[in-house]
Design an enzyme around this catalytic site. Structure first.
Site, short mmCIF file in Angstrom:
data_model
loop_
_atom_site.label_atom_id
_atom_site.label_comp_id
_atom_site.label_asym_id
_atom_site.label_seq_id
_atom_site.Cartn_x
_atom_site.Cartn_y
_atom_site.Cartn_z
N HIS A 12 0.86 -1.20 0.00
CA HIS A 12 0.00 0.00 0.00
C HIS A 12 0.89 1.24 0.00
O HIS A 12 1.88 1.29 0.72
CB HIS A 12 -0.89 -0.01 1.25
CG HIS A 12 -1.92 1.07 1.27
ND1 HIS A 12 -1.61 2.37 1.57
CD2 HIS A 12 -3.23 1.04 0.98
CE1 HIS A 12 -2.72 3.10 1.48
NE2 HIS A 12 -3.72 2.33 1.14
N HIS A 62 -7.94 0.66 -3.97
CA HIS A 62 -8.66 1.54 -3.04
C HIS A 62 -9.10 2.76 -3.81
O HIS A 62 -8.24 3.48 -4.37
CB HIS A 62 -7.72 2.01 -1.91
CG HIS A 62 -7.36 0.97 -0.92
ND1 HIS A 62 -6.52 1.21 0.14
CD2 HIS A 62 -7.76 -0.31 -0.79
CE1 HIS A 62 -6.39 0.12 0.86
NE2 HIS A 62 -7.13 -0.83 0.32
N CYS A 118 -3.91 2.76 -4.45
CA CYS A 118 -4.80 3.60 -3.65
C CYS A 118 -4.83 4.98 -4.28
O CYS A 118 -3.84 5.72 -4.24
CB CYS A 118 -4.30 3.67 -2.20
SG CYS A 118 -5.29 4.78 -1.19
N TYR A 138 -14.06 5.09 8.47
CA TYR A 138 -14.77 3.90 8.01
C TYR A 138 -16.23 3.94 8.42
O TYR A 138 -16.73 3.10 9.16
CB TYR A 138 -14.03 2.64 8.49
CG TYR A 138 -12.75 2.48 7.70
CD1 TYR A 138 -12.75 1.77 6.50
CD2 TYR A 138 -11.58 3.12 8.09
CE1 TYR A 138 -11.60 1.67 5.73
CE2 TYR A 138 -10.42 3.03 7.33
CZ TYR A 138 -10.44 2.30 6.15
OH TYR A 138 -9.31 2.21 5.38
N ASP A 152 -12.78 3.50 -0.39
CA ASP A 152 -11.89 3.73 0.75
C ASP A 152 -12.37 4.97 1.50
O ASP A 152 -12.66 5.98 0.87
CB ASP A 152 -10.47 3.95 0.20
CG ASP A 152 -9.41 3.89 1.27
OD1 ASP A 152 -9.70 3.38 2.37
OD2 ASP A 152 -8.29 4.35 1.00
N HIS A 153 -12.43 4.88 2.76
CA HIS A 153 -12.89 5.98 3.62
C HIS A 153 -14.23 6.52 3.10
O HIS A 153 -14.65 6.24 1.99
CB HIS A 153 -11.90 7.15 3.68
CG HIS A 153 -10.56 6.76 4.23
ND1 HIS A 153 -9.53 7.63 4.37
CD2 HIS A 153 -10.09 5.57 4.67
CE1 HIS A 153 -8.48 7.01 4.86
NE2 HIS A 153 -8.80 5.75 5.05
C1 DNO Z 1 -6.27 3.58 5.18
C2 DNO Z 1 -5.80 2.29 4.69
C3 DNO Z 1 -4.42 1.97 5.20
C4 DNO Z 1 -4.01 0.58 4.78
C5 DNO Z 1 -2.67 0.14 5.24
C6 DNO Z 1 -2.28 -1.10 4.50
O1 DNO Z 1 -7.42 3.77 5.33
O2 DNO Z 1 -5.88 2.22 3.34
O3 DNO Z 1 -4.46 2.02 6.58
O4 DNO Z 1 -4.89 -0.33 5.32
O5 DNO Z 1 -1.73 1.13 5.07
O6 DNO Z 1 -1.25 -1.70 5.18
#
Ligand code: DNO
Length: 382
Positions: free
Chosen positions: A233, A298, A271, A362, A345-346
């Site tokens: 990531h 993501h 991401c 989340y 994501d988020h």
């Molecule tokens: C944030 C996530 C990160 C991710 C880690 C993977 O929301 O995308 O915390 O889980 O960095 O190791």
């Protein structure tokens, strides 16, 4: 693209029965109660898998199988830590879980300075203020060197913010900074953070790269034997903070990592939000270039400010051209005949999210909104 949803197991106030109602079919989860470096026992993995399957969902991706700080720092007896990581991969593979995300950020995971920044249309979002981060580093941690590491305007605004700040403001800033660490891991107070930072003293970006290469050399061959796809990531934010090097922030960083061990199992979590926070990153071009090695996606968006700050925007609303990036993923899927797992994501805290404690970022309604919008884009383009 396969719709997934991140679920934090026993640490998640959102129930799997609620996740089912979002329409997502895959779950992204981890054994967050286990300390970094411990073997994930197969029975514990199996129990989590059964719990997920009982809700009509499937555990598609591990996020994250964390990397012990000693490995990142390159100190101590690493052989048992590498062996433990390999054993965890084997135990996951034995339970049918073949995609494993991790990061290589020293000490912290994603870092924000404000967990409830107002959004113009109502609700709140996560924000990284370069000014507040600079104030944290300079005034709360006593890192004078940070004055040269942030935009001059951020330093000036941060100085002013700090002199007007209350104890409560400063506590909230520390709390926000620690909130990216998931599950049961230690969150630091100022003294603790200073201490652990000291243990990284003198570590250069090239040292950290060498430690990542060594990690990859130790675990990728096992992943390949097991049929497990590892996917690193990116750093979030994609820049050095706290004087710590970060080496997964740009296109050139990713190129270096994928070449360090040139195998499909040494892959990437693309991401859009993390990479999109860096002014030089063209996320669409990165998605295109590294398409053959992307195993997990993501989708998140950001609005950047000139001083290096950014706010998390609506999924289709920020600086990342989400439609163009999704087009690249669909192309990759067609080329590789794969179904790429992605998650919204988020999310903003919207409507009833405000009355419900969740893992920061989340939310239920905010992420559901994001997922629904992304689903629409994907359906229209497929
Ligand atoms: C944030 C996530 C990160 C991710 C880690 C993977 O929301 O995308 O915390 O889980 O960095 O190791």
């Amino acid at each position: 693209m396969r719709e997934t949803w991140r679920w934090f197991g026993e640490f998640d106030p959102i129930a799997l029965s609620e996740v089912g109602q979002t329409g997502a079919t895959g779950i992204v989860s981890a054994l967050h109660a286990l300390p970094y470096g411990e073997i994930w026992p197969q029975e514990t993995i199996a129990a989590r898998r059964r719990e997920i399957e009982a809700a009509g969902l499937s555990w598609d991706v591990v996020e994250s199988l964390p990397v012990h700080e000693d490995i990142k720092r390159g100190t101590g007896d690493l052989a048992p830590l590498f062996a433990a990581y390999r054993q965890s991969l084997a135990n996951l593979a034995a339970e049918g879980i073949g995609t494993v995300c991790y990061n290589f950020m020293p000490i912290l995971d994603w870092t924000r300075t404000d967990l409830a920044f107002p959004v113009a249309t109502g609700g709140t979002c996560l924000r990284f203020s370069a000014a507040h981060m600079a104030a944290f580093e300079v005034h709360m941690l006593g890192r004078e060197a940070a004055r040269d590491e942030y935009h001059p305007e951020a330093i000036a605004i941060g100085d002013a913010w700090f002199s007007d700040s209350t104890e409560e403001d400063r506590t909230a800033l520390l709390h926000a900074g620690m909130s990216g660490l998931p599950g049961a891991v230690d969150r630091y107070d100022i003294a603790g953070l200073r201490g652990v930072l000291q243990s990284y003293d003198g570590l250069t970006p090239n040292d950290l790269r060498a430690n990542l290469r060594r990690f990859l050399q130790e675990v990728v061959p096992t992943a390949a034997e097991l049929g497990v796809k590892l996917c690193i990531h990116p750093d979030d934010p994609p820049r050095d903070i706290l004087g710590l090097p970060r080496i997964v922030s740009t296109e050139a960083d990713i190129e270096w990592i994928l070449n360090a061990v040139d195998a499909p199992e040494n892959g990437l979590t693309l991401c859009t939000g993390s990479l999109g926070s860096h002014p030089d990153n063209d996320v669409t071009a990165i998605a295109r270039r590294f398409g053959p090695r992307i195993h997990f996606v993501h989708l998140r968006n950001v609005t950047k400010d000139p001083d290096g700050s950014f706010s998390e925007s609506a999924h289709l609303g920020g600086d990342v051209d989400m439609v163009a990036v999704i087009d690249e993923f669909l192309e990759t899927e067609a080329n590789r005949a794969v179904d790429l797992p992605f998650r919204a994501d988020h999310g903003h805290a919207l409507l009833s999210d405000a009355s419900r404690p969740v893992q920061p970022g989340y939310t239920l309604i905010g992420r559901l909104r994001g997922l629904a919008e992304l689903r629409g884009v994907i359906a229209a383009m497929s």
